[in-house]
Design a protein around this motif. Sequence first.
Motif, mmCIF file in Angstrom:
data_model
loop_
_atom_site.group_PDB
_atom_site.id
_atom_site.type_symbol
_atom_site.label_atom_id
_atom_site.label_comp_id
_atom_site.label_asym_id
_atom_site.label_seq_id
_atom_site.Cartn_x
_atom_site.Cartn_y
_atom_site.Cartn_z
ATOM 1 N N TRP A 19 2.254 22.678 33.170
ATOM 2 C CA TRP A 19 1.485 24.215 33.628
ATOM 3 C C TRP A 19 2.670 24.865 34.339
ATOM 4 O O TRP A 19 2.583 26.012 34.390
ATOM 5 C CB TRP A 19 0.438 23.643 34.539
ATOM 6 N N PHE A 20 3.331 24.395 35.295
ATOM 7 C CA PHE A 20 4.344 25.285 36.183
ATOM 8 C C PHE A 20 5.367 25.826 35.247
ATOM 9 O O PHE A 20 5.755 26.904 35.227
ATOM 10 C CB PHE A 20 4.900 24.026 37.221
ATOM 11 N N HIS A 21 5.873 25.099 34.266
ATOM 12 C CA HIS A 21 6.936 25.496 33.488
ATOM 13 C C HIS A 21 6.327 26.727 32.665
ATOM 14 O O HIS A 21 6.970 27.927 32.468
ATOM 15 C CB HIS A 21 7.224 24.417 32.283
ATOM 16 N N HIS A 62 -3.568 16.596 44.336
ATOM 17 C CA HIS A 62 -4.132 16.058 44.967
ATOM 18 C C HIS A 62 -3.945 14.437 44.662
ATOM 19 O O HIS A 62 -3.680 13.660 45.695
ATOM 20 C CB HIS A 62 -5.804 16.220 45.119
ATOM 21 N N SER A 63 -4.087 14.385 43.524
ATOM 22 C CA SER A 63 -3.902 12.709 42.737
ATOM 23 C C SER A 63 -2.542 12.496 43.067
ATOM 24 O O SER A 63 -2.229 11.252 43.684
ATOM 25 C CB SER A 63 -4.194 12.973 41.435
ATOM 26 N N ASN A 98 -8.644 24.664 39.322
ATOM 27 C CA ASN A 98 -9.073 23.340 39.776
ATOM 28 C C ASN A 98 -8.607 22.218 39.139
ATOM 29 O O ASN A 98 -8.238 21.218 39.908
ATOM 30 C CB ASN A 98 -10.833 23.278 39.503
ATOM 31 N N GLN A 99 -8.004 22.237 37.898
ATOM 32 C CA GLN A 99 -7.460 20.970 37.248
ATOM 33 C C GLN A 99 -6.119 20.901 37.835
ATOM 34 O O GLN A 99 -5.716 19.693 38.168
ATOM 35 C CB GLN A 99 -7.220 21.221 35.793
ATOM 36 N N ILE A 100 -5.547 21.902 38.149
ATOM 37 C CA ILE A 100 -4.295 21.609 38.888
ATOM 38 C C ILE A 100 -4.074 21.169 40.211
ATOM 39 O O ILE A 100 -3.317 20.420 40.518
ATOM 40 C CB ILE A 100 -3.435 23.275 38.595
ATOM 41 N N ASP A 103 0.111 12.420 35.061
ATOM 42 C CA ASP A 103 -0.409 13.610 35.846
ATOM 43 C C ASP A 103 0.780 14.717 36.260
ATOM 44 O O ASP A 103 0.687 15.722 36.101
ATOM 45 C CB ASP A 103 -0.919 13.264 37.351
ATOM 46 N N ALA A 104 1.876 14.109 36.745
ATOM 47 C CA ALA A 104 3.177 15.015 36.750
ATOM 48 C C ALA A 104 3.550 15.819 35.700
ATOM 49 O O ALA A 104 3.839 16.894 35.821
ATOM 50 C CB ALA A 104 4.309 14.113 37.391
#
Length: 138
Positions: free
Chosen positions: A119-121, A85-86, A78-80, A112-113
């Motif tokens: 996270w993605f890394h 969405h932001s 959910n945080q991601i 945010d990015a």
Amino acid sequence: MDSVNFEFLRGKFPELAELGGFAEHYAYSDPSSALIKLRKFSEQIVSRMYIQYDYGIPAGDSLNSMLSHRPFTIQTPNQILSLFHSLRMAGNSAAHGASESRTENALEAILDAHRLGKWFHMAFGGGSAGDFKPFVKI
């Protein structure tokens, strides 16, 4: 373009490092462009996730429909999802000339990015927490 906060992505995801660098570069001189670059940053991540996990085709080809597609929402924390969405909404507002495209908005979106990129890394790039330098507010 080199970046202050996104170089950890350059090895495996150079296009993300580039987009982050451009957003940092434009944050003060052209915040709307920075926000649009960060929306593209999130789109690139979503596209990679769809390819890797074969989520199927959502009902529509918009970023919002991809983010709302049930297989995607089930697999994504959910945080991601909130970060996606932001960045989507900030980029949309900037692209359509909304008055919210100010430097403060661009700087917040860069943070945010950065969170999304970390996270993605770690989740998709095999990275670890030791790969990151502290975030630098530009």
